[in-house]
Design an enzyme around this catalytic site. Structure first.
Site, PDB file in Angstrom:
ATOM      1  N   ARG A 245       6.981 -16.473  -5.181  1.00 47.91           N
ATOM      2  CA  ARG A 245       7.384 -17.152  -3.940  1.00 47.91           C
ATOM      3  C   ARG A 245       6.190 -17.883  -3.358  1.00 47.91           C
ATOM      4  O   ARG A 245       5.077 -17.819  -3.877  1.00 47.91           O
ATOM      5  CB  ARG A 245       7.886 -16.116  -2.936  1.00 47.91           C
ATOM      6  CG  ARG A 245       6.853 -15.021  -2.658  1.00 47.91           C
ATOM      7  CD  ARG A 245       7.221 -14.128  -1.500  1.00 47.91           C
ATOM      8  NE  ARG A 245       6.376 -12.953  -1.404  1.00 47.91           N
ATOM      9  CZ  ARG A 245       5.152 -12.928  -0.899  1.00 47.91           C
ATOM     10  NH1 ARG A 245       4.592 -14.034  -0.452  1.00 47.91           N
ATOM     11  NH2 ARG A 245       4.462 -11.801  -0.835  1.00 47.91           N
TER      12      ARG A 245
ATOM     13  N   HIS B 257     -10.207  -9.209  -4.093  1.00 44.53           N
ATOM     14  CA  HIS B 257      -8.813  -9.575  -4.358  1.00 44.53           C
ATOM     15  C   HIS B 257      -8.772 -11.092  -4.517  1.00 44.53           C
ATOM     16  O   HIS B 257      -8.948 -11.836  -3.544  1.00 44.53           O
ATOM     17  CB  HIS B 257      -7.930  -9.126  -3.192  1.00 44.53           C
ATOM     18  CG  HIS B 257      -6.464  -9.355  -3.422  1.00 44.53           C
ATOM     19  ND1 HIS B 257      -5.523  -8.368  -3.238  1.00 44.53           N
ATOM     20  CD2 HIS B 257      -5.774 -10.445  -3.820  1.00 44.53           C
ATOM     21  CE1 HIS B 257      -4.318  -8.857  -3.508  1.00 44.53           C
ATOM     22  NE2 HIS B 257      -4.456 -10.122  -3.855  1.00 44.53           N
TER      23      HIS B 257
ATOM     24  N   HIS C 171      -4.146  -2.565   3.173  1.00 44.08           N
ATOM     25  CA  HIS C 171      -3.614  -3.356   2.057  1.00 44.08           C
ATOM     26  C   HIS C 171      -2.887  -4.621   2.518  1.00 44.08           C
ATOM     27  O   HIS C 171      -2.196  -5.269   1.720  1.00 44.08           O
ATOM     28  CB  HIS C 171      -2.685  -2.510   1.174  1.00 44.08           C
ATOM     29  CG  HIS C 171      -3.329  -1.272   0.637  1.00 44.08           C
ATOM     30  ND1 HIS C 171      -4.225  -1.293  -0.418  1.00 44.08           N
ATOM     31  CD2 HIS C 171      -3.234   0.028   1.025  1.00 44.08           C
ATOM     32  CE1 HIS C 171      -4.639  -0.055  -0.662  1.00 44.08           C
ATOM     33  NE2 HIS C 171      -4.060   0.761   0.199  1.00 44.08           N
TER      34      HIS C 171
ATOM     35  N   GLU D 262      -1.954 -12.422  -8.962  1.00 43.40           N
ATOM     36  CA  GLU D 262      -2.966 -11.716  -8.191  1.00 43.40           C
ATOM     37  C   GLU D 262      -3.807 -10.791  -9.074  1.00 43.40           C
ATOM     38  O   GLU D 262      -3.285 -10.124  -9.969  1.00 43.40           O
ATOM     39  CB  GLU D 262      -2.298 -10.910  -7.075  1.00 43.40           C
ATOM     40  CG  GLU D 262      -1.415 -11.769  -6.174  1.00 43.40           C
ATOM     41  CD  GLU D 262      -1.240 -11.195  -4.783  1.00 43.40           C
ATOM     42  OE1 GLU D 262      -1.787 -10.121  -4.500  1.00 43.40           O
ATOM     43  OE2 GLU D 262      -0.558 -11.846  -3.975  1.00 43.40           O
TER      44      GLU D 262
ATOM     45  N   GLY E 212       0.795  -1.224   0.000  1.00 40.91           N
ATOM     46  CA  GLY E 212       0.000   0.000   0.000  1.00 40.91           C
ATOM     47  C   GLY E 212       0.829   1.276   0.000  1.00 40.91           C
ATOM     48  O   GLY E 212       0.269   2.378  -0.103  1.00 40.91           O
TER      49      GLY E 212
ATOM     50  N   GLU F  73      -3.206   3.504 -13.370  1.00 43.58           N
ATOM     51  CA  GLU F  73      -4.203   2.571 -13.885  1.00 43.58           C
ATOM     52  C   GLU F  73      -5.590   2.932 -13.363  1.00 43.58           C
ATOM     53  O   GLU F  73      -5.733   3.747 -12.444  1.00 43.58           O
ATOM     54  CB  GLU F  73      -3.850   1.131 -13.504  1.00 43.58           C
ATOM     55  CG  GLU F  73      -3.802   0.850 -12.014  1.00 43.58           C
ATOM     56  CD  GLU F  73      -3.301  -0.552 -11.680  1.00 43.58           C
ATOM     57  OE1 GLU F  73      -2.542  -1.122 -12.494  1.00 43.58           O
ATOM     58  OE2 GLU F  73      -3.678  -1.062 -10.632  1.00 43.58           O
TER      59      GLU F  73
ATOM     60  N   ARG G  17      -4.973 -14.889  10.029  1.00 41.84           N
ATOM     61  CA  ARG G  17      -3.619 -14.538  10.443  1.00 41.84           C
ATOM     62  C   ARG G  17      -3.662 -14.025  11.882  1.00 41.84           C
ATOM     63  O   ARG G  17      -4.279 -12.991  12.158  1.00 41.84           O
ATOM     64  CB  ARG G  17      -3.038 -13.464   9.527  1.00 41.84           C
ATOM     65  CG  ARG G  17      -2.934 -13.876   8.079  1.00 41.84           C
ATOM     66  CD  ARG G  17      -2.083 -12.900   7.306  1.00 41.84           C
ATOM     67  NE  ARG G  17      -2.081 -13.190   5.880  1.00 41.84           N
ATOM     68  CZ  ARG G  17      -1.241 -12.645   5.014  1.00 41.84           C
ATOM     69  NH1 ARG G  17      -0.333 -11.777   5.434  1.00 41.84           N
ATOM     70  NH2 ARG G  17      -1.292 -12.959   3.727  1.00 41.84           N
TER      71      ARG G  17
END
Length: 445
Positions: A291, A208, A235, A275, A165, A200, A337
């Site tokens: 990764r 997402h 983000h 993504e 972000g 963009e 998380r």
């Protein structure tokens, strides 16, 4: 297969890699800062090497120290985990020059996908749908106004070398474009040492969605479904699930095949994540992470594959051990998380863990390196664990998650467990109706 792998990371991901190595009969080397001398991955590894003081710059990002640790211990490969040096093309190249295998993609692929402008151009060439925007970097105010007018407001200005972000600014109209451009360039320079930015289209209420891909560098590649990572704060992902409640089987197959075809054409090696922002039935490429992702366990839960073991096999020269038709998605999985933070203010809460009781039972997995008596250092990311639950469908998964969170006890520090318990009381979460702005709005109530 490798004889000895050095794990160039810390915390739960270092422990995760260690376990995969042990199941394959591969010896492990843990590296650590002085602050992590008593960490669980250090205690369990076959060997350990201290590579510096607490500062990540002087330890986990210290390439000469890590290479020296490889030479001292005779490690023939390095697994970088995620974060730190995992997407550092220079590190991968230096290891190659020292005849040490990097368990990940080539330095070239890391470099291409690490530059967001180059990554977008590459994705476009490979047939991956991208967000309408500038073809390259934008530097001057006149150019920014012209590009923004062509795209149509609102627009998003993003740092080419950015992430998390930082270096991102929205301009809702032409009156805001000059300020947004200069602010984004300044942030990009401060945070990444590079003031290159691009423009963009700004999507208002996207989700997402990320596609897990895997290749062997020989032209074989598959997709392993997608993950919905729309619940984010600043983000940063907070909750991830697979498969996405927003997609149907046809959409999943179409975007998955697009991504796997692109990876095969690139001859991409190892695990990667493509993504996207997803809005009104359309996918728009954001970036590719070259990764292993923090949220890889939800993919493992629905596919039955051990992604870290597959990384090790492919990096050692093996061809991909499965074809697309061998991949089947079973049930639903969610990851929360768990951070050492206050659940309301999100202030970090390092300190000594007095007691821990981790949940268990059918369909419950906890990836964490903490234990009673362990002192969480204040120098690194606040992630201390991941709670992953799997059920036959999303409803069973949510019920299992509620039960598991109720069992999860960490004493001595504050954690974000109460946040997830709050989320499970929200109708939008239960129904899977949320976008990337949902959590910020919820927390602002």
């Amino acid at each position: 297969m490798f004889e000895k792998v050095l794990i160039a990371n810390r915390g739960e991901i270092a422990l995760r890699v260690l376990r995969a190595c042990r199941e394959l009969g591969v010896q492990t080397v843990a590296v650590h800062s002085t602050a992590d001398a008593t960490a669980m991955h250090v205690r369990l590894a076959d060997e350990s090497v201290c590579i510096g003081p607490p500062s990540a710059t002087d330890s986990y990002l210290n390439i000469p120290a890590i290479v020296a640790a490889c030479e001292i211990t005779g490690a023939d490969a390095v697994h970088p985990g995620y974060g730190f040096l995992s997407e550092n093309a220079r590190f991968a190249k230096i290891l190659e020059e020292h005849d040490i295998a990097f368990i990940g993609p080539s330095a070239e692929h890391i470099s291409v996908m690490g530059d967001k402008i180059e990554a977008k151009l590459t994705a476009k060439k490979l047939g991956i749908p991208v967000v309408p925007g500038s073809d390259g970097g934008v530097s001057g105010f006149d150019e920014a106004r012209r590009v923004a007018k062509e795209i149509g407001y609102p627009v998003l200005i993003k740092a080419a070398a950015g992430g998390g972000g930082r270096g991102m600014k929205v301009a809702l109209s032409e009156d805001e474009i000059d300020t947004a451009l200069s602010t984004a360039q300044t942030e990009a320079k401060v945070n990444f040492g590079d003031d290159a930015v691009y423009i963009e289209r700004y999507l208002g209420t996207p989700r997402h969605i990320e596609v897990q891909v895997f290749g062997d560098g020989k032209g074989n590649a598959v997709y392993l479904g997608e993950r919905d990572c729309s619940l984010q704060r600043r983000h940063q992902k907070v909750w991830e699930e697979a498969l996405s409640p927003a997609l149907n089987a046809a959409q999943r197959k179409e975007i998955g095949e697009t991504c796997s075809k692109a990876m095969a054409e690139m001859k991409y090696s190892g695990a990667g994540t493509v993504e996207f922002l997803y809005e009104d039935g359309e996918f728009f490429f954001i970036e590719m992470n070259t990764r292993l992702q923090v949220e890889h366990p939800v993919t493992e839960a629905i596919t039955g594959l051990d992604l870290v073991q597959e990384q090790l096999r492919v990096a050692s020269g093996a061809t991909l051990g499965f074809r697309q038709e061998d991949i089947h998605f079973s049930g639903h999985a969610i990851e929360c998380r768990i951070n050492a933070e206050n659940a309301e203010t999100f202030a970090p809460s390092p300190g000594r863990v007095i007691g821990v009781h981790q949940p268990g039972g059918l369909g419950v997995r906890v990836d964490s390196g903490i234990y009673a008596g362990y002192s969480i250092p204040p120098y690194y990311d606040s992630l201390i664990g991941k709670l992953i639950v799997h059920g036959r469908d999303r409803n069973e998964c949510l019920m299992r998650l509620r039960r598991a969170l109720g069992e999860y006890v960490i004493e001595g520090i504050e954690t974000t467990i109460p946040l997830f318990q709050r989320l499970l009381g929200e109708t939008d979460i239960i129904d899977g109706e949320y976008d990337i702005h949902w959590l910020e709005k919820f927390l602002a109530r």
